[in-house]
Design a protein around this motif. Structure first.
Motif, short mmCIF file in Angstrom:
data_model
loop_
_atom_site.label_atom_id
_atom_site.label_comp_id
_atom_site.label_asym_id
_atom_site.label_seq_id
_atom_site.Cartn_x
_atom_site.Cartn_y
_atom_site.Cartn_z
N ARG A 123 -14.17 -19.28 -20.07
CA ARG A 123 -13.69 -18.34 -19.08
C ARG A 123 -14.46 -18.55 -17.79
NH1 ARG A 123 -12.66 -12.29 -20.78
NH2 ARG A 123 -12.55 -13.49 -22.68
N LEU A 124 -13.76 -18.94 -16.73
CA LEU A 124 -14.41 -19.21 -15.46
C LEU A 124 -14.65 -17.95 -14.64
CD1 LEU A 124 -12.44 -22.40 -14.42
CD2 LEU A 124 -14.52 -22.21 -15.79
N LYS A 125 -13.75 -16.98 -14.79
CA LYS A 125 -13.89 -15.72 -14.07
C LYS A 125 -13.12 -14.65 -14.82
CE LYS A 125 -13.09 -13.45 -9.64
NZ LYS A 125 -12.63 -13.60 -8.26
N GLU A 126 -13.70 -13.48 -14.84
CA GLU A 126 -13.01 -12.32 -15.41
C GLU A 126 -13.27 -11.15 -14.49
OE1 GLU A 126 -12.66 -9.86 -19.58
OE2 GLU A 126 -14.52 -10.91 -19.14
N SER A 127 -12.20 -10.56 -14.01
CA SER A 127 -12.36 -9.44 -13.09
C SER A 127 -11.11 -8.58 -13.10
CB SER A 127 -12.60 -9.96 -11.67
OG SER A 127 -12.64 -8.89 -10.76
N ALA A 128 -11.32 -7.30 -13.02
CA ALA A 128 -10.21 -6.37 -12.83
C ALA A 128 -10.24 -5.83 -11.40
CB ALA A 128 -10.29 -5.23 -13.84
N ARG A 129 -11.15 -6.37 -10.60
CA ARG A 129 -11.31 -5.91 -9.22
C ARG A 129 -10.09 -6.27 -8.39
NH1 ARG A 129 -16.09 -4.38 -7.66
NH2 ARG A 129 -15.74 -4.96 -5.51
N LEU A 130 -9.72 -5.39 -7.51
CA LEU A 130 -8.65 -5.65 -6.56
C LEU A 130 -9.26 -6.06 -5.23
CD1 LEU A 130 -6.21 -2.71 -7.32
CD2 LEU A 130 -6.07 -5.08 -8.08
N PRO A 131 -8.61 -6.93 -4.47
CA PRO A 131 -9.15 -7.40 -3.18
C PRO A 131 -8.96 -6.36 -2.08
CG PRO A 131 -7.05 -8.44 -3.61
CD PRO A 131 -7.38 -7.61 -4.83
N VAL A 136 -6.47 -5.69 1.65
CA VAL A 136 -5.64 -4.51 1.94
C VAL A 136 -6.07 -3.89 3.26
CG1 VAL A 136 -4.99 -2.20 1.15
CG2 VAL A 136 -5.27 -4.05 -0.52
N ARG A 137 -7.38 -3.79 3.44
CA ARG A 137 -7.91 -3.20 4.67
C ARG A 137 -7.49 -4.02 5.89
NH1 ARG A 137 -14.06 -2.75 4.44
NH2 ARG A 137 -13.55 -1.28 2.83
N ARG A 138 -7.55 -5.35 5.78
CA ARG A 138 -7.16 -6.23 6.90
C ARG A 138 -5.66 -6.12 7.19
NH1 ARG A 138 -10.38 -10.12 4.20
NH2 ARG A 138 -8.47 -11.06 3.42
N MET A 177 0.85 -1.18 0.00
CA MET A 177 0.00 0.00 0.00
C MET A 177 0.89 1.24 0.00
SD MET A 177 -3.26 0.94 2.36
CE MET A 177 -2.43 1.01 3.90
N HIS A 178 0.41 2.30 -0.56
CA HIS A 178 1.13 3.57 -0.65
C HIS A 178 1.37 4.10 0.75
CE1 HIS A 178 2.14 7.60 -1.96
NE2 HIS A 178 2.16 7.14 -3.19
N ASP A 179 2.64 4.23 1.15
CA ASP A 179 2.97 4.60 2.52
C ASP A 179 2.59 6.04 2.87
OD1 ASP A 179 3.98 2.11 3.12
OD2 ASP A 179 6.01 2.64 2.48
N MET A 180 2.63 6.94 1.90
CA MET A 180 2.40 8.35 2.21
C MET A 180 0.91 8.68 2.31
SD MET A 180 5.38 10.36 0.19
CE MET A 180 5.38 9.46 -1.36
N LEU A 181 0.04 7.82 1.85
CA LEU A 181 -1.38 8.08 1.90
C LEU A 181 -2.02 7.13 2.91
CD1 LEU A 181 -3.64 9.75 0.55
CD2 LEU A 181 -4.03 7.79 -0.92
N HIS A 182 -2.63 7.69 3.92
CA HIS A 182 -3.28 6.87 4.94
C HIS A 182 -4.75 6.76 4.58
CE1 HIS A 182 0.32 6.85 7.35
NE2 HIS A 182 0.42 8.15 7.18
N LEU A 183 -5.16 5.56 4.20
CA LEU A 183 -6.54 5.33 3.79
C LEU A 183 -7.38 5.03 5.02
CD1 LEU A 183 -5.96 3.06 0.67
CD2 LEU A 183 -6.29 5.53 0.74
N ASP A 184 -8.55 5.67 5.08
CA ASP A 184 -9.48 5.37 6.16
C ASP A 184 -10.66 4.57 5.59
OD1 ASP A 184 -11.18 7.21 4.91
OD2 ASP A 184 -10.82 8.78 6.39
N GLU A 185 -11.59 4.27 6.44
CA GLU A 185 -12.74 3.45 6.04
C GLU A 185 -13.52 4.09 4.89
OE1 GLU A 185 -15.05 0.19 5.89
OE2 GLU A 185 -13.27 0.45 7.12
N LEU A 186 -13.68 5.42 4.92
CA LEU A 186 -14.40 6.10 3.84
C LEU A 186 -13.66 5.98 2.51
CD1 LEU A 186 -15.66 9.27 5.73
CD2 LEU A 186 -17.06 7.42 4.79
N ASP A 187 -12.31 6.05 2.55
CA ASP A 187 -11.54 5.89 1.32
C ASP A 187 -11.75 4.49 0.73
OD1 ASP A 187 -10.30 8.45 1.29
OD2 ASP A 187 -8.84 7.76 2.77
N PHE A 188 -11.74 3.48 1.59
CA PHE A 188 -11.97 2.11 1.11
C PHE A 188 -13.37 1.96 0.54
CE2 PHE A 188 -8.25 0.89 3.70
CZ PHE A 188 -7.57 0.12 2.75
#
Length: 163
Positions: free
Chosen positions: A147-155, A159-161, A1-12
């Motif tokens: 094709r069993l699955k296609e996704s560009a989604r990131l988990p 990251v939050r955990r 994760m980007h160290d200089m940016l602190h993500l909070d719950e709203l960002d996620f």
């Protein structure tokens, strides 16, 4: 994760909503995540500036456009030199059929994901473009049957955990 940016719950929550639907207006996004449109705009701008949101695009459907063959191509280089790798990378950059390309560990040097209209075009890509190129020693292609699955989604939850 980007160290200089602190993500909070709203960002996620904002990132998750945009990952679901990138065309949301700040007003729509705010309604989903519990922020005002101006707060959404500010946060979205910060996430874009930090490089966490790389862009927005239309996702086109390959098959209705006539691109019916999805193929993974394993490429082994003729020699392992910086010059040869650069020549191959330059070739791949010019090939619109290649959607994704990865330098790999193991027996294969590169793995390409390509889409073509038919087997004739696949043959042309392999036999007329890749194999004759001076940088290439061996090419192996595998046609996707289903094709069993296609996704560009990131988990994002992982990251939050992990923070």
């Amino acid at each position: 994760m980007h160290d200089m940016l602190h993500l909070d719950e709203l960002d996620f929550r904002l990132l998750a909503a945009l990952q679901d639907e990138g065309r949301l207006t700040n007003q729509q996004l705010g309604a989903r995540v519990g922020l005002s449109p101006s707060q959404c705009s500010r946060r979205r701008g910060a996430l874009e500036a930090a490089g966490l949101i790389r862009g927005y695009r239309a996702e086109l459907a390959a098959e209705p456009l006539g691109l019916r063959i999805l193929v993974f191509v394993q490429v082994t280089l003729a020699t392992h030199s910086g010059d040869n790798a650069r020549r191959f990378r330059d070739l791949v950059a010019r090939l619109d059929e290649v959607q994704e390309a990865y330098a790999m560990t193991g027996d294969t040097d590169y793995l390409l994901k390509a889409v073509v209209p038919d087997l004739r075009e696949l043959s042309a890509l392999v036999n007329d473009v890749l194999l004759p190129h001076a940088s290439v020693a061996r090419v192996r292609s595998s046609i996707v049957l289903d094709r069993l699955k296609e996704s560009a989604r990131l988990p994002l939850e992982a990251v939050r955990r992990g923070r």
